[in-house]
Structure formats: structure tokens, C-alpha cells
Scaffold this motif. Structure first.
Motif, mmCIF file in Angstrom:
data_model
loop_
_atom_site.group_PDB
_atom_site.id
_atom_site.type_symbol
_atom_site.label_atom_id
_atom_site.label_comp_id
_atom_site.label_asym_id
_atom_site.label_seq_id
_atom_site.Cartn_x
_atom_site.Cartn_y
_atom_site.Cartn_z
ATOM 1 N N GLU A 1 -7.525 -5.028 -4.953
ATOM 2 C CA GLU A 1 -8.513 -4.191 -4.262
ATOM 3 C C GLU A 1 -7.882 -3.222 -3.281
ATOM 4 O O GLU A 1 -8.568 -2.362 -2.710
ATOM 5 N N THR A 2 -6.589 -3.357 -3.039
ATOM 6 C CA THR A 2 -5.894 -2.481 -2.088
ATOM 7 C C THR A 2 -5.509 -1.177 -2.788
ATOM 8 O O THR A 2 -4.920 -1.177 -3.866
ATOM 9 N N LYS A 3 -5.833 -0.085 -2.180
ATOM 10 C CA LYS A 3 -5.522 1.237 -2.748
ATOM 11 C C LYS A 3 -4.524 1.979 -1.861
ATOM 12 O O LYS A 3 -4.457 1.760 -0.674
ATOM 13 N N ARG B 1 0.821 -1.206 0.000
ATOM 14 C CA ARG B 1 0.000 0.000 0.000
ATOM 15 C C ARG B 1 0.861 1.264 0.000
ATOM 16 O O ARG B 1 0.543 2.249 -0.666
ATOM 17 N N HIS B 2 1.975 1.236 0.731
ATOM 18 C CA HIS B 2 2.776 2.446 0.882
ATOM 19 C C HIS B 2 3.913 2.565 -0.117
ATOM 20 O O HIS B 2 4.717 3.494 -0.026
ATOM 21 N N SER B 3 4.014 1.647 -1.051
ATOM 22 C CA SER B 3 5.045 1.732 -2.091
ATOM 23 C C SER B 3 4.561 2.594 -3.241
ATOM 24 O O SER B 3 3.358 2.695 -3.515
ATOM 25 N N GLU B 4 5.507 3.224 -3.930
ATOM 26 C CA GLU B 4 5.167 4.147 -5.012
ATOM 27 C C GLU B 4 5.316 3.519 -6.391
ATOM 28 O O GLU B 4 4.644 3.926 -7.336
ATOM 29 N N LYS B 5 6.210 2.550 -6.508
ATOM 30 C CA LYS B 5 6.381 1.896 -7.805
ATOM 31 C C LYS B 5 6.558 0.408 -7.571
ATOM 32 O O LYS B 5 7.508 -0.011 -6.921
ATOM 33 N N VAL C 1 -4.058 -18.679 -5.337
ATOM 34 C CA VAL C 1 -3.388 -17.555 -5.970
ATOM 35 C C VAL C 1 -4.377 -16.466 -6.371
ATOM 36 O O VAL C 1 -4.144 -15.265 -6.139
ATOM 37 N N MET C 2 -5.487 -16.847 -6.967
ATOM 38 C CA MET C 2 -6.453 -15.857 -7.452
ATOM 39 C C MET C 2 -6.994 -15.000 -6.317
ATOM 40 O O MET C 2 -7.123 -13.768 -6.452
ATOM 41 N N GLU C 3 -7.277 -15.603 -5.187
ATOM 42 C CA GLU C 3 -7.800 -14.848 -4.060
ATOM 43 C C GLU C 3 -6.774 -13.858 -3.539
ATOM 44 O O GLU C 3 -7.099 -12.713 -3.188
ATOM 45 N N VAL C 4 -5.505 -14.273 -3.490
ATOM 46 C CA VAL C 4 -4.431 -13.376 -3.036
ATOM 47 C C VAL C 4 -4.286 -12.200 -3.997
ATOM 48 O O VAL C 4 -4.173 -11.033 -3.567
ATOM 49 N N LEU C 5 -4.298 -12.452 -5.308
ATOM 50 C CA LEU C 5 -4.166 -11.369 -6.278
ATOM 51 C C LEU C 5 -5.351 -10.415 -6.206
ATOM 52 O O LEU C 5 -5.187 -9.193 -6.393
ATOM 53 N N ARG C 6 -6.537 -10.931 -5.936
ATOM 54 C CA ARG C 6 -7.705 -10.049 -5.780
ATOM 55 C C ARG C 6 -7.504 -9.090 -4.618
ATOM 56 O O ARG C 6 -7.860 -7.904 -4.704
ATOM 57 N N ARG C 7 -6.928 -9.583 -3.518
ATOM 58 C CA ARG C 7 -6.724 -8.717 -2.361
ATOM 59 C C ARG C 7 -5.741 -7.593 -2.681
ATOM 60 O O ARG C 7 -5.932 -6.450 -2.265
ATOM 61 N N ALA D 1 -3.271 -3.974 -13.313
ATOM 62 C CA ALA D 1 -2.560 -3.107 -14.252
ATOM 63 C C ALA D 1 -3.165 -1.713 -14.327
ATOM 64 O O ALA D 1 -2.486 -0.763 -14.757
ATOM 65 N N GLU D 2 -4.415 -1.569 -13.933
ATOM 66 C CA GLU D 2 -5.044 -0.248 -13.965
ATOM 67 C C GLU D 2 -4.443 0.702 -12.940
ATOM 68 O O GLU D 2 -4.525 1.916 -13.096
ATOM 69 N N ASP D 3 -3.875 0.169 -11.878
ATOM 70 C CA ASP D 3 -3.245 1.011 -10.860
ATOM 71 C C ASP D 3 -1.974 1.611 -11.454
ATOM 72 O O ASP D 3 -1.066 0.873 -11.853
ATOM 73 N N PRO D 4 -1.827 2.912 -11.541
ATOM 74 C CA PRO D 4 -0.652 3.526 -12.166
ATOM 75 C C PRO D 4 0.652 3.215 -11.449
ATOM 76 O O PRO D 4 1.734 3.378 -12.026
ATOM 77 N N LYS D 5 0.559 2.773 -10.195
ATOM 78 C CA LYS D 5 1.784 2.421 -9.465
ATOM 79 C C LYS D 5 2.300 1.024 -9.827
ATOM 80 O O LYS D 5 3.424 0.669 -9.474
ATOM 81 N N ASN D 6 1.482 0.241 -10.512
ATOM 82 C CA ASN D 6 1.812 -1.156 -10.788
ATOM 83 C C ASN D 6 2.352 -1.367 -12.198
ATOM 84 O O ASN D 6 1.843 -0.778 -13.161
#
Length: 874
Positions: A872-874, A591-595, A863-869, A633-638
Motif C-alpha cells: 500500500e506504500t507508494k 518509499r524513496h528507493s527506485e528499484k 507476515v501478511m500484514e507487513v507485506l500489505r503495508r 508486483a504491480e508497482d513498476p519499481k518492484n
């Protein structure tokens, strides 16, 4: 008369009594017999052994040492200093056993009331013993583990305990108690009649092949290895290094690993290791290979022997062989080259003994006006003594002016009677002596090691006009190193077989090399040695000497033990329990990382693929998985990258269209599709554009041949790689699957031999398939390119500087402050673990039995459940 000839008897008087008669020189004072520097290159021991009786070693040993203060355990056989328990009264009465078999020369047992003492044993690996002793300042504690050189069946328990105490306290030795019949069957039958010939490229012909098919001797071999394991486990302490030595104990590393999973275990093969085509003739080949692979580090004398071992493991066990070692399912085993040497300092001190000078004087007077050719070998067929003497006969015929003026002094090492008869030396020695002998001259003088003291042997090396080794195959000929140092004043040449381990090193290329099978060129080599100018002799000797002092015994011991410690530390993660992923501990950092850089395996992780569907041309993209990738991928930090082994055309092209903001690695790193940017779409980059892909056609031809003969198998042809699926049924141990695995091993063998080195190919075996692709390409190299500051994660440009291997290894994007990797590729996990800001998660199956270098483990279905979490984290 019918029957096999008796073993050769020694002509001792020629060197001793005759020398006194001819020369007025004073006879040197008596010296106890001492086995020679390299000793018996197959026996082994622990800390005590001798040709007559022994206290702790005959087979192979284990040693407990301390390197830089850290206590460790080693396994080794030893030759000289190890001693043997022996009846004091038998010392003068014992004569040399004609069979010269270790088991048959073990002395008769004595009663509890009779006195006993400890003596050195001439049957063991003296080169190893000397090497360990030479590193005494680095090894503060050690424990030799091995067998006695005497029969022990009638020993009382109280006597055994007394011997154990004395050997442990006074000789740093620990005996392994082995029944006499068990020892004889293990050593004389399996070790000497099966393993020794096989490892030296001499597969027996009928009727001698019985040992290859009879299982009794191998059962005794297993039993002896188990007894060693039990003894070592009982003596082991945390921090010990266990060093197992030579082919007598090839099963021991695995037996120790089962009882001591976290122990540091090394194995060193002192003899040669053959090509896979030879080793595969052994019916117990898999047992032996799995046994050795229980070690953290496996060492060999030369790079060729190490390469043969890696190829053998790859072809017989279908494990991935890499330049550094063997990748097994549960861990990595290092394979290295550690050339053995001699203790030059100790040898120089022994040469300075006044008795050596006295014997040099005696020999020069006895053989005044003569040229001396010296050799020291075992009498079996592997050592090529028969070839040497035949070549010597050709020399005398071709250069008759040397008849009566040259003598070949052959020192014979102890071996079994059966092997000695197979060597066929007795008849050829008799033949040449009958042809050329006169009343005062005999061309071949034959001695056994028991007939010479070590000082006499050093004197013999000092006065020699040439030293001759004609081995048909040999691990490392340390006796040549001794000869070089004994020639510090005269610089006489060395005649050396090109099939010895010593010859493979550049320093020893200054010898006169020979093919021992060619007796005419060998005869010419003798003539060249005798007529070489002093200037050329000095130049050649300097090269040899520089190699000997560099490749010393101290360097051998310290380099092996340090590498063993390092390998063990590197592999500890394989056996440590890896925690289940705790997402709550990672989410805050995320959550607190920028890139962020997110790397996810596709098949087997996000998508449980069915290989047969792709062959049918059917690909149904998993909608839920692609949905999660797009959301991340929609998250600009990712920066999200999908890692796959699938080809570009068909499956991954479709995924790239459905997930334009997700980068894709295809064919295990052969192709990279950059992420789409505001200025345009991503592009596919060929990571193997400069590679020669003409290997694919002949590779497909080979695989088509095996496909026609392996039911249910099929080929997946990709743009820059090929996969052969040899089994698609249940992962059981059925006969059909066993047949498919054997076919796969054969196919890999053919591809590697015909195409591998020529085109620079890598073969990665799996449980039911194997992959063929260009060398130096993997998911790890692709991720290295992605991490590079000028790589595709930053620029959609085509081929750029980041594609060079140097650039990929040197840098990574400093702006990335969080890396998340989920998958099965252990090489990639190890690479990413070097980054301080990485979280690596392994989804490999069988986590309970398979180790991983990842920081976390996760079941594929989670794996899918972990990636969903994360999404969903902003």
C-alpha cells in the motif's frame, strides 16, 4: 603359571652401564629425566604434571592466552613443562610403578607440614606444551588448567589454597581438584577402556565390553568435566579464549557454553576420529557429540578425521553437515583441519647441546658395526608394537645375514597395565630374544621413557639407521618429525604406517609406507631402508624436512586461535537478541528507493502448508497471499520473487499462472521461473540441466524400503530433488517419533554412502523430514543468479553466462537500491546481509531459543500484514 604376564621391564643397563664398559668415552654428566617431545598422546593437563607427582595437570587442561594483545582462555593438556607437586623426600625413593597408570602412579598424599615442590610431569601432552611455548611471542598471557599428578583427597583446604597461589603466580597454572576415586574411574575406565579404543577403531570384544554398558565410569567422566567447567568459569574474564584439548574433555565445551554463552571456545582432538559406524557403538554417543558441538571451532589433525566427524554428527544427530562445519538449529559450528607440528627451532637448539654429541659418541661405540632401528610407542594394542616386533622377526628370518648385526631399540611410553597386557608385547619380545640372542647380542633392546634423558633420546634418533612407526591408528605421529630433524646430517629413512595422521600429508609420502598388518611387506621395508642409496635417502629426507618446517608448532597454534576468534565473531549474531521488525523504520527507505528486489518464502511464511495434502494431490492456493504478491508486483519499481521448496508441477505451475509478474524459485533453487515482460510470458529455467539425475531411482528405492518400515512416513518425489517425510504427527518426544528419527538417520546414512559422493548430493535434514538434492544448489544460489546483472531478473533468456558459479558469486545488480527478504533460510540471510541496501527478516519459529543472522525477526502470522503495508506504500 596361570595368570596374565607382568608388564615388560626395561633393559636399561644395555644402554647405560654396558656402554661404559665397552667404551672408554667419558660418561655425560647427569641430566634430569625429561619426557619426550610428543609425550603421552592421551593425557592432558593444565600447567603442572609429572609421572611421579604433579601440580596441575593430568587429564586435560584449559589455557588462558593473549593473541596479539587480546587476552584469552584456552583448554589444553600438556606434557613436559607442566609440573607436579611432590614430596621432596619421595624423589629418590619413588620407583617406576609397574602398572604405569596415571591414576595409580599418583603419589601418596603428604601432610600439610611436609615440604613440597613442583616438577614436570611426563604423562601429559608435551606436543601441545611445546607448541604453546613456541608461540610465546604471540601469547602474552596464558593459563593452563588441569589436574595434579598426585592424590589429593587428604589435602587440607589451606594447602590447596597455597598450591593454587604458587601455581598461578609462578607457573601460569590453575589446578582442578578431583577426588582420587573419581579421577581413576574417569581416566582408567572410561577414557582408556572406552573412548581410546573406540576413537582408534578398536571396539572391545567380550568380556571387555563391560565398560561399554556400565554407566558408573561415564558418570565419573561427566563429573570430571563439570569440575573443569566450574574451575574455568570462575577464572574466566571477558575476552578470554577457552581452548579445550582432546577426548578427556569432550563434554566441556557444552558445559562452558551453558554458563558462558558469548565466550570464544575452541576444541581440538589430538587423536584420531573414527567413521560413524564405529562411533555409533558408544552408548553415550549423543552426549559426547553435543558436548563437543558447544565449541565455536572443532579442530582435527587430518581432513579424514574432520570428515568422519561431520558424517557422524549428520547421521547420529540428524544435523546438516557442510564442508565448513555443522549447521545446528541455533547456530553454526566450524570444523577445520589443523595439523600439529613441532618447534623446530627449539629442537635444533637442544640437539646442539654438548651432551647429545657425547651420547652419540657413546652409542656409536657401543653399537659399532650394528644397524639400529629405533621406535617409540605406547604398549597398547593401538600402537602396533607387537606388529612391529613380529615384522622384525620375519626380517631376521628372511635376511639371516643381518642376524647379529641389527638391533631394534624400542622406547615404551607409559600406559595402563591393562592396556599394556592387551598390547601383548612382553611375550613376543621374550620370544624373539630367546630365538636370536647370543652371549654378546640381543636383537630387541627395551627401554621406558623414564630410563632415558631427553638428550639421550635425541642421540638415539641421531644414530638411528631407520625410525619405525607401525601404529594401527594414530592422530599425528610427532615423534617422526623429531626423527627427521635429528637426521639433518645423515638423512636416514623413515618407515611409517599408512594409518597415522602424518602419512595423510603429501610431504610425508616420501617415507617408506607400510601396512602394519602385513608383516612380510614391513620386513621388506626394513630391508629397503637399510639398503637405500644416499641419493635417494637425501631426496626423501628433503621432502620430509620441508613438510616439518612448514607444518610447525607455531603455525598450528596461531592458525587455530585466529580461526577460533574469527569463527566466534561470525557466530556472535547467533546469540545476539534480534529486534522485532519495526516496519516504520523500513518504509521510508522503501518509499524513496527506485528499484526494489523483494524475496519472500512461500511455505511456512506466507502459507502454513500441510504436507499430507500435497501427497493426496490437493493444492488449494492461498488467495490472500497471491493477492498481496500481485499487488506488490504491480508497482513498476518492484521485482517480486517467491521462494519455495515445492515442485514445479502442480503447486507452483498454478501459482505462476495466477501471478504472472512474480518470479518463482522452485525446489529450493533447482528451477527458476522468470517474471513476465511486455514482450512475452516468463519461462521456467532448469538450474540443474547439466546434473546427472539418475541418482533418483536408487534413492527412491532406498526411501521406499524405509517408508515400509516407518509408520506414517511418505516420499515427495520432485523433478530434481526428493523429500522424505518421516514424521507427520505432533512434534513431541514420543517413542514413535524417536523411532522415526532413527530411521531417518539410517536412511540418510545409506543414501550418502551409496549415492552422495558418487553423484554429488546434498542432504538437508529438518525436524520431521529431510531433503536430497544436487550439491551447490540452494535458494541462495538461485538468488545469486537473480542478482546477477545478466540474470533472469533482467533477461528471460535461457541458459546464459550468469548460470556459472563464478559469475553468480562475483557480481550483483548495481541498479537495485533496496532488497527486502522474508523467510527462514539462514544461508540466504547471511548472503544478503553482505549487501548494504538489504533488510533481512527471519520468520523462523522458536526465535526465543534459535539464533538468526537476519537483521529483524517476525512471527509467521504477521507476515501478511507487513507485506500489505509495503504493497500500500507508494
Amino acid at each position: 603359571m596361570a595368570g596374565k604376564p607382568a608388564p615388560l621391564k626395561s633393559i636399561v643397563e644395555d644402554l647405560k652401564d654396558k656402554s661404559r664398559a665397552v667404551s672408554p668415552a667419558t660418561t655425560p654428566r647427569a641430566e634430569s629425566a625429561n619426557p619426550f617431545g610428543s609425550g603421552f598422546p592421551g593425557l592432558s593437563g593444565s600447567a603442572v604434571v609429572n609421572g611421579a607427582a604433579s601440580a596441575t595437570q593430568s587429564l586435560i587442561g584449559a589455557v588462558s592466552d593473549t593473541l596479539n594483545g587480546a587476552r584469552k582462555h584456552q583448554t589444553t593438556h600438556n606434557n613436559i613443562a607442566p609440573s607436579r607437586v611432590q614430596r621432596r623426600s619421595s624423589r629418590s625413593a619413588v620407583s617406576r610403578n609397574q602398572s604405569r597408570s596415571l591414576s595409580e602412579s599418583r603419589q601418596d598424599t603428604f601432610t600439610h607440614s611436609q615440604p613440597w615442590h613442583v616438577e614436570s610431569n611426563s604423562h601429559c601432552n608435551g606436543g601441545l606444551k611445546n607448541a604453546i611455548d613456541s608461540a610465546h611471542d604471540r601469547l602474552r598471557k596464558k593459563l593452563w588448567v588441569g589436574t595434579l599428578g598426585t592424590n589429593t583427597d587428604k589435602f587440607k583446604e589451606s594447602l590447596k589454597r597455597t598450591m593454587e597461589w604458587k601455581l598461578r603466580e609462578e607457573y601460569d597454572s590453575l589446578p582442578v581438584w578431583i577426588p582420587d576415586s573419581e579421577f581413576a574411574s574417569c581416566y582408567d575406565e572410561f577414557c582408556h577402556q572406552v573412548l581410546w579404543p573406540c576413537l582408534h577403531y578398536a571396539i572391545p570384544d567380550a568380556p571387555k565390553t563391560k565398560y561399554f554398558y556400565e554407566s558408573a565410569s561415564f558418570k565419573q567422566y561427566v563429573a570430571v568435566n563439570q569440575r573443569f567447567a566450574d574451575t574455568i568459569v570462575a577464572a574466566y574474564q571477558d575476552g578470554d579464549i577457552i581452548w579445550v584439548n582432546d577426548y578427556h574433555l569432550m563434554l566441556l565445551p557444552k558445559l562452558l557454553r551453558e554458563k558462558l554463552p558469548n565466550a570464544t571456545i575452541g576444541f581440538f582432538m589430538h587423536v584420531a576420529f573414527p567413521s560413524s559406524e564405529i562411533f555409533r557403538c558408544l552408548s553415550v554417543r549423543e552426549d559426547l557429540l553435543y558436548g563437543v558441538l558447544g565449541a565455536d571451532l572443532i579442530g582435527f589433525q587430518t581432513a579424514n578425521f574432520a570428515r568422519h566427524f561431520r558424517q557422524t554428527v549428520s547421521r547420529i544427530l540428524s544435523a546438516e553437515a557442510l564442508p565448513k562445519g555443522i549447521q545446528l538449529e541455533d547456530r553454526f559450528v566450524d570444523v577445520g583441519v589443523f595439523p600439529m607440528g613441532i618447534d623446530v627451532i627449539a629442537l635444533t637448539e637442544k640437539r646442539a647441546n654438548p651432551e647429545v654429541a657425547e651420547w652419540v659418541k657413546v652409542l656409536r661405540q657401543r653399537y659399532a658395526g650394528m644397524k639400529l632401528i629405533v621406535g617409540r610407542d605406547k604398549l597398547d594394542e593401538i600402537q602396533g608394537v607387537r606388529n612391529k616386533i613380529r615384522a622384525f622377526e620375519v626380517f631376521l628370518d628372511r635376511y639371516p645375514e643381518y642376524q647379529g648385526k641389527i638391533v631394534l631399540i624400542q622406547v615404551a611410553l607409559q600406559t595402563t597395565e591393562e592396556n599394556e597386557v592387551q598390547g601383548g608385547v612382553a611375550d613376543i619380545v621374550s620370544h624373539i630374544n630367546s630365538r636370536f640372542s647370543t652371549l654378546t647380542y640381543q636383537p630387541v633392546v627395551f627401554l621406558h621413557t623414564q630410563d632415558l634423558t631427553f638428550n639421550q633420546y635425541l642421540a638415539l634418533l641421531t644414530v638411528a639407521d631407520a625410525f619405525m612407526v607401525t601404529s594401527l591408528r594414530e592422530g599425528m605421529a610427532l615423534r617422526t618429525h623429531e626423527f627427521v630433524e635429528c637426521q639433518a646430517d645423515r638423512h636416514r629413512p623413515l618407515i611409517l604406517s599408512e594409518f597415522t595422521g602424518s602419512y595423510s600429508y603429501s610431504g610425508f609420502r616420501s617415507c617408506i609406507s607400510i601396512n602394519p598388518w602385513d608383516k612380510r611387506t614391513t620386513a621388506n621395508a626394513i630391508y629397503q631402508a637399510l639398503n637405500m642409496s644416499d641419493e635417494e635417502c637425501l631426496s626423501r629426507w628433503e621432502d620430509l624436512h620441508n613438510h616439518v618446517v612448514t607444518q610447525s608448532a607455531q603455525a598450528f597454534v596461531t592458525s587455530f586461535l585466529i580461526r577460533n576468534l574469527r569463527a566466534s565473531l561470525e557466530h556472535q549474531g547467533d546469540s545476539l537478541t534480534v529486534a522485532e521488525l519495526d516496519v516504520t523504520r523500513i518504509i521510508p527507505r522503501y518509499r524513496h528507493s527506485e528499484k526494489r528486489l523483494i524475496l519472500v518464502d512461500f511455505e511456512g511464511t506466507m502459507w502454513p502448508r500441510d504436507p499430507r495434502m500435497l501427497v493426496k494431490g490437493t493444492f488449494d492456493p492461498p488467495e490472500e497471499a497471491l493477492k498481496v504478491l500481485n499487488k506488490l508486483a504491480e508497482d513498476p519499481k518492484n521485482e517480486v520473487w517467491l521462494l519455495s521448496g515445492l515442485p514445479v508441477k502442480g503447486a507452483l505451475e498454478e501459482i505462476a499462472k495466477l501471478c504472472p509478474k512474480v518470479g518463482v524459485v522452485a525446489e529450493n533453487g533447482c528451477f527458476i521461473k522468470t517474471r513476465a515482460t511486455r514482450n512475452g510470458e516468463g519461462t521456467w529455467i532448469n538450474m540443474v540441466a547439466n546434473f546427472n539425475l539418475t541418482w533418483k531411482a536408487p534413492c527412491l528405492e532406498i526411501l521406499q524400503y524405509f517408508t515400509e518400515r516407518t509408520p506414517g512416513s511418505f516420499i515427495e518425489e520432485r523433478e530434481a530433488s526428493i523429500v522424505w517425510r518421516f514424521w507427520t504427527g505432533p512434534s513431541d518426544n514420543s517413542s514413535d517419533r524417536q523411532w522415526a528419527r532413527r530411521q531417518a538417520a539410517e536412511a540418510q546414512n545409506h543414501i550418502f554412502d551409496s549415492l552422495g559422493e558418487r553423484y554429488g548430493l546434498r542432504i538437508i535434514p529438518g525436524a520431521n523430514s529431510f531433503l536430497v538434492l544436487p550439491n551447490n544448489i540452494s535458494r541462495s544460489t538461485a538468488v545469486g543468479a537473480i542478482l546477477h546483472p545478466g540474470g533472469p531478473a533482467h533477461s528471460p533468456l535461457g541458459r546464459a553466462a550468469w548460470l556459472s558459479p563464478e559469475a553468480i558469486e562475483a557480481e550483483h545488480d548495481p541498479e537495485v537500491d533496496f532488497v527486502l527478504a522474508i523467510g527462514k533460510d539462514e544461508k540466504l540471510m547471511r548472503r544478503l546481509n553482505e549487501l548494504e541496501n538489504s533488510e533481512t527478516i527471519s520468520t523462523g519459529t522458536n526465535m526465543g531459543v534459535k539464533g538468526t543472522d537476519a537483521k529483524w525477526k517476525l512471527k509467521p502470522e504477521e507476515v501478511m500484514e507487513v507485506l500489505r503495508r509495503f504493497a500500500e506504500t507508494k
